[in-house]
Design a protein around this motif. Structure first.
Motif, PDB file in Angstrom:
ATOM      1  N   ARG A 175      23.288 -60.315  33.067  1.00 44.97           N
ATOM      2  CA  ARG A 175      24.356 -60.074  33.714  1.00 44.97           C
ATOM      3  C   ARG A 175      24.814 -61.273  34.717  1.00 44.97           C
ATOM      4  O   ARG A 175      25.859 -61.622  34.694  1.00 44.97           O
ATOM      5  N   VAL A 176      23.937 -61.955  35.261  1.00 40.85           N
ATOM      6  CA  VAL A 176      24.301 -62.997  36.367  1.00 40.85           C
ATOM      7  C   VAL A 176      24.931 -63.908  35.374  1.00 40.85           C
ATOM      8  O   VAL A 176      26.075 -64.594  35.723  1.00 40.85           O
ATOM      9  N   LEU A 177      24.136 -64.242  34.236  1.00 40.55           N
ATOM     10  CA  LEU A 177      24.835 -65.439  33.402  1.00 40.55           C
ATOM     11  C   LEU A 177      26.159 -65.002  32.797  1.00 40.55           C
ATOM     12  O   LEU A 177      27.129 -65.990  32.757  1.00 40.55           O
ATOM     13  N   ASP A 178      26.356 -64.014  32.570  1.00 38.46           N
ATOM     14  CA  ASP A 178      27.545 -63.459  32.050  1.00 38.46           C
ATOM     15  C   ASP A 178      28.755 -63.749  32.867  1.00 38.46           C
ATOM     16  O   ASP A 178      29.897 -63.976  32.754  1.00 38.46           O
ATOM     17  N   VAL A 179      28.332 -63.254  34.179  1.00 42.08           N
ATOM     18  CA  VAL A 179      29.357 -63.326  35.286  1.00 42.08           C
ATOM     19  C   VAL A 179      29.501 -64.965  35.428  1.00 42.08           C
ATOM     20  O   VAL A 179      30.968 -65.193  35.777  1.00 42.08           O
ATOM     21  N   LEU A 180      28.725 -65.735  35.326  1.00 42.49           N
ATOM     22  CA  LEU A 180      28.830 -67.136  35.638  1.00 42.49           C
ATOM     23  C   LEU A 180      29.799 -67.745  34.394  1.00 42.49           C
ATOM     24  O   LEU A 180      30.809 -68.408  34.878  1.00 42.49           O
ATOM     25  N   ASP A 182      31.748 -65.849  32.775  1.00 41.84           N
ATOM     26  CA  ASP A 182      33.401 -65.433  32.882  1.00 41.84           C
ATOM     27  C   ASP A 182      33.980 -66.317  33.990  1.00 41.84           C
ATOM     28  O   ASP A 182      35.190 -66.311  33.921  1.00 41.84           O
ATOM     29  N   LEU A 183      33.405 -66.740  34.841  1.00 40.92           N
ATOM     30  CA  LEU A 183      34.171 -67.620  36.036  1.00 40.92           C
ATOM     31  C   LEU A 183      34.134 -68.957  35.402  1.00 40.92           C
ATOM     32  O   LEU A 183      34.704 -69.855  36.019  1.00 40.92           O
ATOM     33  N   GLY A 184      33.932 -69.433  34.233  1.00 41.47           N
ATOM     34  CA  GLY A 184      33.862 -70.499  33.545  1.00 41.47           C
ATOM     35  C   GLY A 184      32.742 -71.642  34.033  1.00 41.47           C
ATOM     36  O   GLY A 184      33.029 -72.884  33.767  1.00 41.47           O
ATOM     37  N   VAL A 185      31.892 -71.019  34.563  1.00 42.80           N
ATOM     38  CA  VAL A 185      30.674 -72.140  34.883  1.00 42.80           C
ATOM     39  C   VAL A 185      30.034 -72.533  33.646  1.00 42.80           C
ATOM     40  O   VAL A 185      29.597 -71.987  32.905  1.00 42.80           O
ATOM     41  N   ASP A 186      29.655 -73.913  33.602  1.00 41.50           N
ATOM     42  CA  ASP A 186      29.028 -74.436  32.354  1.00 41.50           C
ATOM     43  C   ASP A 186      27.525 -74.452  32.835  1.00 41.50           C
ATOM     44  O   ASP A 186      26.913 -75.137  33.983  1.00 41.50           O
ATOM     45  N   ILE A 187      26.770 -73.642  32.243  1.00 40.62           N
ATOM     46  CA  ILE A 187      25.332 -73.647  32.335  1.00 40.62           C
ATOM     47  C   ILE A 187      24.712 -74.537  31.408  1.00 40.62           C
ATOM     48  O   ILE A 187      24.582 -74.641  30.184  1.00 40.62           O
ATOM     49  N   VAL A 188      23.916 -75.674  32.214  1.00 41.26           N
ATOM     50  CA  VAL A 188      23.249 -76.553  31.429  1.00 41.26           C
ATOM     51  C   VAL A 188      21.843 -76.533  31.758  1.00 41.26           C
ATOM     52  O   VAL A 188      21.288 -76.687  32.975  1.00 41.26           O
ATOM     53  N   THR A 189      21.065 -76.281  30.644  1.00 44.97           N
ATOM     54  CA  THR A 189      19.517 -76.055  30.631  1.00 44.97           C
ATOM     55  C   THR A 189      18.939 -77.421  30.679  1.00 44.97           C
ATOM     56  O   THR A 189      19.139 -78.224  29.707  1.00 44.97           O
ATOM     57  N   GLY A 190      18.143 -77.737  31.599  1.00 41.86           N
ATOM     58  CA  GLY A 190      17.315 -78.961  31.517  1.00 41.86           C
ATOM     59  C   GLY A 190      17.065 -79.685  33.050  1.00 41.86           C
ATOM     60  O   GLY A 190      17.668 -79.026  34.154  1.00 41.86           O
ATOM     61  N   MET A 191      16.146 -80.651  33.078  1.00 43.67           N
ATOM     62  CA  MET A 191      15.890 -81.032  34.473  1.00 43.67           C
ATOM     63  C   MET A 191      17.308 -82.244  35.017  1.00 43.67           C
ATOM     64  O   MET A 191      17.762 -82.989  34.066  1.00 43.67           O
TER      65      MET A 191
END
Ligand SMILES: Cc1cc2nc3c(=O)[nH]c(=O)nc-3n(C[C@H](O)[C@H](O)[C@H](O)COP(=O)(O)OP(=O)(O)OC[C@H]3O[C@@H](n4cnc5c(N)ncnc54)[C@H](O)[C@@H]3O)c2cc1C
Length: 346
Positions: A175-180, A182-191
């Protein structure tokens, strides 16, 4: 009887105000570097421009408490060395200096007042299309990214982390990631690496303990937090109690949720000690986690008594109302010295 409380965050203010009520004949002094009480749980609001995060510290403390605006350089046996060159004697010390907020040069630490204010100014100056990178996928990083994305939809907001919301149940995390998203946040996995600096880089990686305890010779854990016994007393100096982010309390995590009851419990134990009564082992259960996602959204996750998330959570506006109530409740605790908590299993 001279009682000194080192640090006026959530833990220190609760302890000091409670002691002012419980130990009438003691001289209580709070030492803190700033004249402001910092509501750290609101620093992401300050950065994004959606709220404030400070109160005059004098107004938060009981009138009977003396306030010294300076930092402690060293904790000696019965005496503190202060950074203004003075020294301050104590019979009992409550150590509550929190955790530090070191960010790499060029990034702005979310958890410190001055760096948060600098980040706010920098953010306000960014032109549309600029990029903000939030480093850290813990709850603080998620709160900052969503707050900035909500307030500044004209910017590109990225969040970088090796994992996101790892302390939440899988459905709450989604849910948290869906909200992000929806807000257009680019979620980048990695260090995150230093070649990823953008127009504004916000550092939301958990803080380290201050080196004060270790350089003062107090027994600490490997992270530099003061080692305490079950009654929150330093294992190396019986006249020192340690609480909050700067204490190594078994089962606790860095949180306001733990700092407030520890402040109350340490004050109660210190008062018992002075009255010749038996101190009580500190006991608390976590009840959950609250993640704000802007001012109108949040996820509230419930937890088992050992802090493991249950499958129960809720979000949306009701979540935002509860999160706001929790933040107000924390300030109320700081001001009054009262704290509500669930004791741990026997
Ligand atoms: C953006 C953000 C959101 C958060 N959200 C939540 C949340 O939702 N729920 C939750 O439970 N936790 C949350 N936290 C974590 C929480 O804020 C901390 O765990 C909490 O503030 C710890 O309280 P404390 O009193 O131990 O330390 P602090 O609040 O950090 O206070 C320490 C005090 O000691 C002072 N000090 C430092 N060094 C010295 C020195 N040498 N001499 C004298 N004084 C000194 C500092 O200036 C400060 O006033 C959040 C943190 C951040 C940054």
């Amino acid at each position: 009887m001279k009682i000194v409380v080192a640090g006026a965050g959530y833990a220190g203010t609760v302890a000091a105000n409670r002691l002012a009520r419980k130990v009438a004949d003691a001289q209580i002094t709070v030492v803190n570097p700033s004249t402001e009480f910092v509501e750290r749980v609101r620093l992401h609001e300050l950065i994004a421009g959606s709220g404030t995060a400070t109160q005059p510290l004098r107004d938060v403390l009981d009138d009977r408490i003396e306030l010294r605006i300076t930092a402690i350089e060293k904790v000696g046996d019965g005496v503190l060395t202060l950074s203004n060159g003075e020294s301050l004697e104590y019979d009992k010390l409550v150590y509550a200096v929190g955790s530090s907020n070191d960010a790499p040069e060029g990034a702005y630490a979310v958890g410190g007042l001055e760096t948060a204010r600098a980040a706010k100014a920098k953010l306000a100056d960014l032109t549309p299309g600029s990029t903000v990178t939030v480093v850290g996928g813990g709850l603080t990083g998620l709160e900052v990214a969503s707050e900035v994305a909500t307030e500044r939809p004209d910017l590109t907001v990225r969040i970088v982390g090796d994992e996101f919301g790892a302390s939440l149940s899988s459905s709450a995390r989604e849910r948290v990631l869906d909200v992000l998203r929806d807000l257009g946040v680019d979620i980048v996995t990695g260090m995150w690496t230093p070649d990823e600096f953008t127009d504004l880089t916000l550092w939301a990686v958990a803080g380290q303990a201050d080196t004060l305890a270790a350089r003062s010779g107090l027994a600490t854990d490997s992270a530099g937090r003061v080692a305490v016994d079950s009654c929150l007393r330093s294992t190396s100096n019986p006249n020192v109690y340690a609480i909050g982010d700067s204490a190594s309390v078994p089962g606790a995590r860095l949180s306001c949720q733990a700092a407030l009851p520890q402040g109350a419990a340490a004050a109660d134990n210190l008062a018992c000690d002075l009255a010749g009564q038996v101190e009580k082992p500190f006991s608390m259960s976590f009840v959950g986690q609250n993640v704000s996602l802007g001012r109108k959204n949040a996820v509230i996750q419930s937890a088992h008594r050992n802090d493991v998330p249950t499958r129960i959570w809720f979000g949306g506006r009701p979540g935002a109302y509860l999160k706001e109530a929790v933040c107000r409740g924390a300030l109320w605790s700081a001001r009054t010295g009262n704290a509500l908590w669930v004791r741990g299993p026997k």
